[in-house]
Design an enzyme around this catalytic site. Structure first.
Site, PDB file in Angstrom:
ATOM      1  N   HIS A  99       0.859  -1.197   0.000  1.00  0.00           N
ATOM      2  CA  HIS A  99       0.000   0.000   0.000  1.00  0.00           C
ATOM      3  C   HIS A  99       0.893   1.244   0.000  1.00  0.00           C
ATOM      4  CE1 HIS A  99      -2.818   3.075   1.225  1.00  0.00           C
ATOM      5  NE2 HIS A  99      -3.785   2.268   0.836  1.00  0.00           N
ATOM      6  N   GLU A 183      -3.886   2.118  -7.488  1.00  0.00           N
ATOM      7  CA  GLU A 183      -4.184   3.138  -6.488  1.00  0.00           C
ATOM      8  C   GLU A 183      -3.300   4.363  -6.689  1.00  0.00           C
ATOM      9  OE1 GLU A 183      -6.498   1.559  -3.039  1.00  0.00           O
ATOM     10  OE2 GLU A 183      -4.428   1.764  -2.406  1.00  0.00           O
ATOM     11  N   SER A 229     -10.559   7.215  -3.004  1.00  0.00           N
ATOM     12  CA  SER A 229     -11.750   8.075  -2.886  1.00  0.00           C
ATOM     13  C   SER A 229     -13.011   7.477  -3.520  1.00  0.00           C
ATOM     14  CB  SER A 229     -11.464   9.468  -3.462  1.00  0.00           C
ATOM     15  OG  SER A 229     -10.436  10.091  -2.713  1.00  0.00           O
TER      16      SER A 229
HETATM   17  P1  PGA Z   1      -9.618   5.969   0.346  1.00  0.00           P
HETATM   18  O1  PGA Z   1      -8.370   4.981   0.522  1.00  0.00           O
HETATM   19  O2  PGA Z   1     -10.779   5.138  -0.141  1.00  0.00           O
HETATM   20  O3  PGA Z   1      -9.842   6.540   1.718  1.00  0.00           O
HETATM   21  O4  PGA Z   1      -9.217   6.986  -0.646  1.00  0.00           O
HETATM   22  C1  PGA Z   1      -8.108   4.013  -0.432  1.00  0.00           C
HETATM   23  C2  PGA Z   1      -6.928   3.170  -0.020  1.00  0.00           C
HETATM   24  O5  PGA Z   1      -6.059   3.635   0.738  1.00  0.00           O
HETATM   25  O6  PGA Z   1      -6.832   2.017  -0.452  1.00  0.00           O
END
Ligand code: PGA
Length: 268
Positions: A99, A183, A229
């Site tokens: 991540h 991501e 998001s």
């Molecule tokens: P978020 O995070 O949905 O709060 O943008 C996504 C993630 O970190 O995988």
């Protein structure tokens, strides 16, 4: 692939107490019937994993569980880390690997990520490999496009996937299950999202990169997710117009009604 959509909730370092974590899970399950065509996975803080898995057993099949991180080592002297066998014993079937919050703030390297994927395979845990460009962040900060631009995205994704899967053979990929999540870091927790077309091109880029490493047949079985998001309002479009097999959810996964809404939205 079995055609099921995959929705993974990453609770990160939330909520603040076990009591709240337990009610979040219970709230999610109250009056909610998980659609058959969706696999829903919850990745809570590791300290609560085992207890939440136990609580979930009263409604089996509703959720699967995963870890937010995992050591590349199976045992030994590695202060603060949690091993794949420990997570497995606690009930984790998945582990989020690489991540961006770990890459950027905790110094996680491509080499560590590579070791974690190999260890996950060895322990029958499905790694959810996160990749995404960080350069776009700079661009948006300087008033440019929020998106990293195709060149930057391409380069970042190519490098991250290549390094993460270094030395992993086609046979290993075929014998195990792996998920890749796109991501873009600037979209995480920011409320800023790429366009559906940008997600679609990133998903295709990931597939192309994987096809170059392995074969088309092998890659067809690898689900590609989008994360950043996502909420119950945009989830369906990300899946349909962005051409992905599921979503990785941060903030919206710790609000029971939002997470349930996302699962419902992608099931229709
Ligand atoms: P978020 O995070 O949905 O709060 O943008 C996504 C993630 O970190 O995988």
């Amino acid at each position: 692939m079995d055609g099921k959509k995959i929705i993974i909730g990453n609770w990160k370092m939330n909520p603040a107490t076990f009591l709240e974590a337990r009610s979040l899970l219970n709230n999610l399950k109250t009056g909610f019937r998980k659609p058959e065509n969706v696999d829903a996975v919850i990745c809570p803080p590791a300290i609560w994993l085992k207890a939440l898995v136990e609580i979930d057993k009263d409604k089996p099949g509703m959720f699967q569980f995963g870890a937010q991180n995992m050591s590349w080592q199976e045992s030994g002297a590695l202060t603060g880390e949690i091993s794949a066998p420990m997570l497995k014993e606690a009930g984790a079937k998945y582990a989020i690997i690489g991540h961006s919050e770990r890459r950027v703030w905790l110094g996680e390297t491509d080499n560590m990520i590579n070791g974690k994927i190999i260890t996950a395979f060895k322990n029958n845990i499905t790694p959810v490999l996160c990749v995404g460009e960080i350069e776009g962040e700079k661009k948006s900060a300087t008033g440019g496009s929020a998106s990293g631009g195709e060149g930057i995205t391409k380069e970042a994704i190519g490098i991250q996937i290549g390094e993460a899967l270094s030395g992993i053979s086609r046979g290993q990929i075929e014998a195990n299950r792996i998920i890749v999540a796109y991501e873009p870091i600037w979209a995480i927790g920011s409320g800023v999202t790429p366009t559906f077309d940008e997600v679609l091109s990133a998903a295709l880029l990931i597939k192309k990169t994987l096809v170059n490493l392995y074969s088309r047949d092998t890659v067809e079985k690898i689900p590609i997710l989008y994360g950043g998001s996502v909420n119950s309002g945009n989830a369906k479009d990300f899946v349909e117009k962005g051409g992905v097999d599921g979503l990785l959810i941060g903030g919206a996964s710790i609000k029971a009604s939002e997470f349930a809404g996302i699962i419902r939205a992608v099931s229709n």
